[in-house]
Each structure stands twice: as structure tokens, then as C-alpha cells.
Design a protein around this motif. Sequence first.
Motif, PDB file in Angstrom:
ATOM      1  N   ARG B 185      51.050  50.802  22.094  1.00  0.00           N
ATOM      2  CA  ARG B 185      50.706  50.888  23.503  1.00  0.00           C
ATOM      3  C   ARG B 185      51.807  51.548  24.310  1.00  0.00           C
ATOM      4  O   ARG B 185      51.542  52.240  25.287  1.00  0.00           O
ATOM      5  N   LYS B 195      52.119  49.394  35.701  1.00  0.00           N
ATOM      6  CA  LYS B 195      50.666  49.513  35.644  1.00  0.00           C
ATOM      7  C   LYS B 195      50.326  50.981  35.914  1.00  0.00           C
ATOM      8  O   LYS B 195      49.779  51.334  36.960  1.00  0.00           O
ATOM      9  N   TYR B 200      46.434  52.765  29.910  1.00  0.00           N
ATOM     10  CA  TYR B 200      45.167  52.112  29.586  1.00  0.00           C
ATOM     11  C   TYR B 200      44.278  53.009  28.728  1.00  0.00           C
ATOM     12  O   TYR B 200      43.778  52.592  27.686  1.00  0.00           O
ATOM     13  N   GLY B 257      53.598  40.089  33.849  1.00  0.00           N
ATOM     14  CA  GLY B 257      52.363  39.525  34.388  1.00  0.00           C
ATOM     15  C   GLY B 257      52.601  38.338  35.315  1.00  0.00           C
ATOM     16  O   GLY B 257      53.450  37.484  35.055  1.00  0.00           O
ATOM     17  N   ARG B 260      51.263  35.209  33.602  1.00  0.00           N
ATOM     18  CA  ARG B 260      52.270  34.815  32.602  1.00  0.00           C
ATOM     19  C   ARG B 260      53.405  34.023  33.242  1.00  0.00           C
ATOM     20  O   ARG B 260      53.746  32.928  32.809  1.00  0.00           O
ATOM     21  N   ALA B 299      46.628  35.823  29.046  1.00  0.00           N
ATOM     22  CA  ALA B 299      46.774  35.391  30.441  1.00  0.00           C
ATOM     23  C   ALA B 299      46.834  36.614  31.345  1.00  0.00           C
ATOM     24  O   ALA B 299      47.686  37.490  31.155  1.00  0.00           O
ATOM     25  N   GLY B 300      45.910  36.666  32.300  1.00  0.00           N
ATOM     26  CA  GLY B 300      45.896  37.797  33.233  1.00  0.00           C
ATOM     27  C   GLY B 300      44.988  37.499  34.407  1.00  0.00           C
ATOM     28  O   GLY B 300      44.149  36.589  34.334  1.00  0.00           O
TER      29      GLY B 300
END
Lengths: 354, 354
Positions: B185, B195, B200, B257, B260, B299-300
Motif C-alpha cells: 500500500r 489521506k 486508495y 486513525g 484507532r 477501526a475506522g
Amino acid sequence: MNTTVAMNITKSEKSRISEIDFNNLAFGSVFTDHMFFCDYVDGAWQQPQIAPYGPISIDPSAKVFHYGQAVFEGMKAFKDDEGATWLFRPEENWERINKSSDRLAIPEFPKEYFFDGLKTLLHLDNEWIKSGDGNSLYIRPFVIATQSGVSASPSDRYRFMIICAPAQAYYSGEVSVLFAEKYSRAADGGVGFAKAAGNYASQFYPTNLAKEKGYQQIVWTDASTHEYLEEAGTMNVFFRVGNTLLTAPNNDRILDGITRKSIIQLAKDAGIDVQVRRVSVSEIVTAATSGELKEIFGAGTAAVVVPFKSFGYQEKDYDLPSIEDSYASKFKKALKDIQYNRASDPHGWRYEVK
Amino acid sequence: MNTTVAMNITKSEKSRISEIDFNNLAFGSVFTDHMFFCDYVDGAWQQPQIAPYGPISIDPSAKVFHYGQAVFEGMKAFKDDEGATWLFRPEENWERINKSSDRLAIPEFPKEYFFDGLKTLLHLDNEWIKSGDGNSLYIRPFVIATQSGVSASPSDRYRFMIICAPAQAYYSGEVSVLFAEKYSRAADGGVGFAKAAGNYASQFYPTNLAKEKGYQQIVWTDASTHEYLEEAGTMNVFFRVGNTLLTAPNNDRILDGITRKSIIQLAKDAGIDVQVRRVSVSEIVTAATSGELKEIFGAGTAAVVVPFKSFGYQEKDYDLPSIEDSYASKFKKALKDIQYNRASDPHGWRYEVK
Ligand SMILES: Cc1ncc(COP(=O)(O)O)c(C=O)c1O
Ligand SMILES: Cc1ncc(COP(=O)(O)O)c(C=O)c1O
């Protein structure tokens, strides 16, 4: 013109060409009268269209804006002294945009659509391609994800487009490069080999930092160790040590450049010892110190070949000698002679647009 | 409403809200009546605007299409049973979008513009925020590079926007994940912590391959060795071994995050042993084999907490036990109770929109 794909063509009412100062063109800033586009909807590429160049209307939730699902190509058209128009290895661009698309989960674009679109567009905007050394038409095919909706998954709608910008010889001035020590361009297992939109924006900040230190560009190193030299922002990179020419092998981090592979072939044709292998920062620093390093140059469609004046590494600058009969000037001339139809073309790289 | 920034507001003539089936919302596909936007021109953010939600007009050579110069955020508004509207740690989103912007060479967006824009928009479209457990308004701030021109350099024009989509509880079904062995990634020294749009799209293709094998998502590992577990596509990841909770530390590859960091705090508050450290694939495989691995969850913001049913690694699948009093359900409930104003808020995470 020899095309078979049905196309919906709307011509511009009046050409803008008379407003353009062809002797003062900033790269990629002025576009020709028309643009080509084709939408992917319901699982298929629809009928291609050509329309006057102008803004497009797109939903603010379109996936290209949020998830960077977009790829592009860069190619050039050249006009010879008899007025014929030529492309350079255009099949490579078509193959590569589809390789990029595959990696970005974008549907491939059909060959006939690509070539018929390109030919029809270059036909309509032919006046924009100026003859004369250094003049060309820069051609930008690209694909963007147009589906509305902010869930992070592949789009089900795309737009393929071709836009064109007249270009002059690319004078970059003297170019000093910085070898990357901290930032990186691409990961193993990532998308560095693709002309994916996101690969470029991620270079802007580190390049700004390099510019503040007086360098024009970064030569990226591998992200894991920063020990091996890979490529520049929009160019592959060659090193001449003694009379040997070195360049990094393709892998999933490096763009498989068309100028690069053409230079490798031209070097072989000329009997030059060309080695495609990992090139370490330390061997280049050593060769620079001993005087064996003769040249470093970048190679890419926009600039063709760009000799570097010096490189920086670990807070030290290494100047490159200015030599006569450089490989850089030799390959630049050889490539341009083929591109402008001034020399024979033993490998069949030229493609006439007619 | 308490705002100070002058704004140009055009209200929609008729709300679309009566056309919407709020019990059948696909995530992020329906947008509210209005959108907020603000252009960066001549070195400054101009007067912000709110207008009816709809398509924007943009040049096909805009840099966002070609170079992926774009960042975004994801946040939610919740309505409590008294009709008050709440955000969850919105300052974190504002700070993070500017961190992302910095890395992408995009100018930072001023705090008052962000908050006044958000408040005014949520005021206008307040009816779109439904009370009731699981209901929320997903909020998508983003910035795109709007300068025309295909040279690979930072844009000198940008548009900041906020669009909003009503959302229901996120039922993802049972989620099996694949630990990445080949694709990655983000690179060390890259933009994984931002971000950035391009992060993505690069996941879509490997995720499609994982889906073909029956997995819903990938848990990414470090690009250099694939030995350490990092995060999922749009979620950070936690591992419970015995009663110890493990999650990877932030670095330049992992998104910092908000869910998070809230879970880490809640775990500490609850006296749970939480270790923020590198988590190796091999220790998780060993713990799964010995039975010590109790849970893995994502978790998001979008999904809050998603328990994983199993993971795949090296052609083998490892099932996770289904346990009572899971950490996943405990944290999900605790977060939602704060978000919906149903519990006390010791850390001051709630932010009332008024
Ligand atoms: C990252 C990168 N490397 C190298 C090149 C050179 O490739 P080509 O010679 O095909 O133009 C380009 C672009 O043109 C590029 O974007
Ligand atoms: C890559 C990635 N990791 C993790 C997260 C979770 O972050 P947050 O809890 O702030 O929503 C997100 C997005 O929301 C993300 O895009």
C-alpha cells in the motif's frame, strides 16, 4: 485518413490557433481546438466523440477526486519538412496505458479506439503541429474514474480522453539533481511502474524541498534501502562510467520508459557497452570521485534527453565534467533524427499519421 | 449558529430529501442538498461558498486528473434523541487534512473556514441527519488541484469542498481478510500516512484479487519485508492476543486513525494492556495456532469497529473464535455511546454543532 471506428464529431466553430504565440509556449499549458473522449458505462466503452476543447462537467463525488483512480500517457507528434506527421512508437503508449489501467483496476481501452481517435484528432488539429527542429505536439491520453459516490472501491464509469498541447524544444536550463535519501517515489509491490496519477503528486513536496536546496530534480532510490538509483520524476536515468552505459532494470517501482528502451537499443546498435542492472549510489559516488563518471542524463518523451550538470548526495555536490561527443547529445540527435523523419528507421519506430 | 467567516450562500430551491429512502442507503451514494466549496487562487483562499449540490465544471487538463494532487477526510455527524447534532473529534480531521495537504504540496485550509463551512452546511442540511442508532451523516471534506496544464508540478489553484452523504449502520457481513505477501500500500518515505487520493486506487487491483479468493479486505504489511502487519484499506487494525491488545505504531506508511487513537485511550481507561508496537505476521500466526489469538478487528470512521472472522496467509486460513464480551463489541459500544451523546465524555471528544 484510414479509420474504421464510428465517432461522433463536433467541430469547433472557430480555431483559436491565430491567438497562440508558437514561439512562447509554456509546456503543456495551451491546448488545441479539439479533444477526444469516450465513456465507459454499463461495462462497455461507448461511441467515441470529438468535441471542441473545453471544461467537462463532473460530480464532486466522482471517484477520481477521492481515490485517484486515474492513469495517463505522454507522447508526441512531429511534422517533417514535407508536412507529413509522425508518431514515435505509439503502440508502446497504448500498451502501457493498458498496463497502468490494469494495475489501477480500470478497464483496458481498445486499440482501434485509441488509434482512430488519435488519428482523427491529429487530422482535425493538424495545423497545430509545427515543423522545425524541437517543435512537436505533446499528446496526453488519460483515463479518469467518473462514477459518483464516496465508497473506496473501483469505479463503474470511466472517461478516456486525449488532449493535445503544442510544444517547443524543452530547455530545462542546467539541471542539478539530488539523490533521494529519505523520501521515496514507489514501494515494492506498489504502482511505481504504472503512469498512475498519484505517483506524481507524491513527488511534489520532496521536490520542493530539493528545489529549496538548489536542485531541479530528484533521482529516486529504492524505498527499502535508498542504496540503488532508480529514476527521476518524469524521466529514466542513465549513467556513463568510462564508456559503459548503466541504467536500472525495470521492476514494479520503475516506469518502463519508451525513450529509455530506445536508447538501450541505439546504444547496442552503436556497439556501446550498455548494462541494464542495479546501479548503486556508492558506485556512482566512487566513480564521480575517481573521475570515471562521465555523464548522467535523464530520458523521457517530454525532454527527450537531459544531461545533468551535477548531483548531490549526503550534503555533498559532485560536478559532472562537460565532455565533447557525449552520449547524451549523441542519443538525443539520433532520436530526433528518427522522430522528424530525417534519418533511416531500422527498427520501425516511426508511425505515419495519415 | 456561531460563525464569523463571510460566506456566499445559494440555497437549493427544493429539497430532494423526500425522494430519499433512508432505510436503504448504499454507503456514500446519495448526497444532501448543499455543498461547501472554497477556491484557492493567487496565493489565497477566496470567499467560501455554499451552493446546491451538483456537478462542477473543470478543465480536462486540471492537475487533479493527471497527477492525483488531492487529499480528503472522512467524518460523521450524529443526532441524539433530543435532536442535537454532534461531531466526533473534528479538530483531528482538520489537523489531518492539513498534514495530508502539506505532504501533497497543497496549501493548508484555515481552521475557521473549515469549521464555519461545516457548521453552516450542517445547519442547512440538518434534516438529512437522522437520529437513531447507526444513523449518521458521513461528511467528506476534500481538496483537488484545479489548475489547467499538464506539466508535472504543484498546482497554483485548488478547490476545497465538503459534501455529505446520509449513512446507516455499516453492515459489512462477515469479513475475512488476507495478509499481504506481495503487493503493498505504501512505501517508507512515501505518502501512506496521508489521506492522499492515490493511496486508495492503488489498492483496488490487489483487493480484487483477494476478493476472487473469497476475502473481503487486505491487511497490508510493510513493503520492504512483508513481515509486519500495518493496516487495512480504510481501517487501522487491532489484534487481541490473550487479553493484550496490539496495534502497529504510526509511521510514514500508516494513517493516524482517529478511531484507532480513541480505542487506544478507551483500552487504557479500561485497564486493558494495550501495546503500540510492530506486530509481526509470524507472532499472529503462532498465536492463532496456539489458540491465544482471540480477536482481530478493524477501526475506522465509516464502519467504527469491524470484527474479522478469519485471516488468510500463505494459502492457509486461520479462523478466529467467536467470543463473548469481545473487545471489538466493547469498544464499538463505548464509541457509539459517546458519539450519540448517550454516555459521559471524559476526554471531550464530542463537539456540538450549534
Ligand atoms: C516516472 C516516469 N519515468 C520515466 C518516464 C519516461 O518515459 P517515456 O520515455 O516513455 O516518456 C516518464 C514519462 O514520461 C515518467 O513519468
Ligand atoms: C487508510 C486508512 N486507515 C485508517 C483509517 C481510519 O481512520 P479514522 O479512524 O480516522 O477514520 C482510514 C479512514 O478513515 C483510512 O483511510
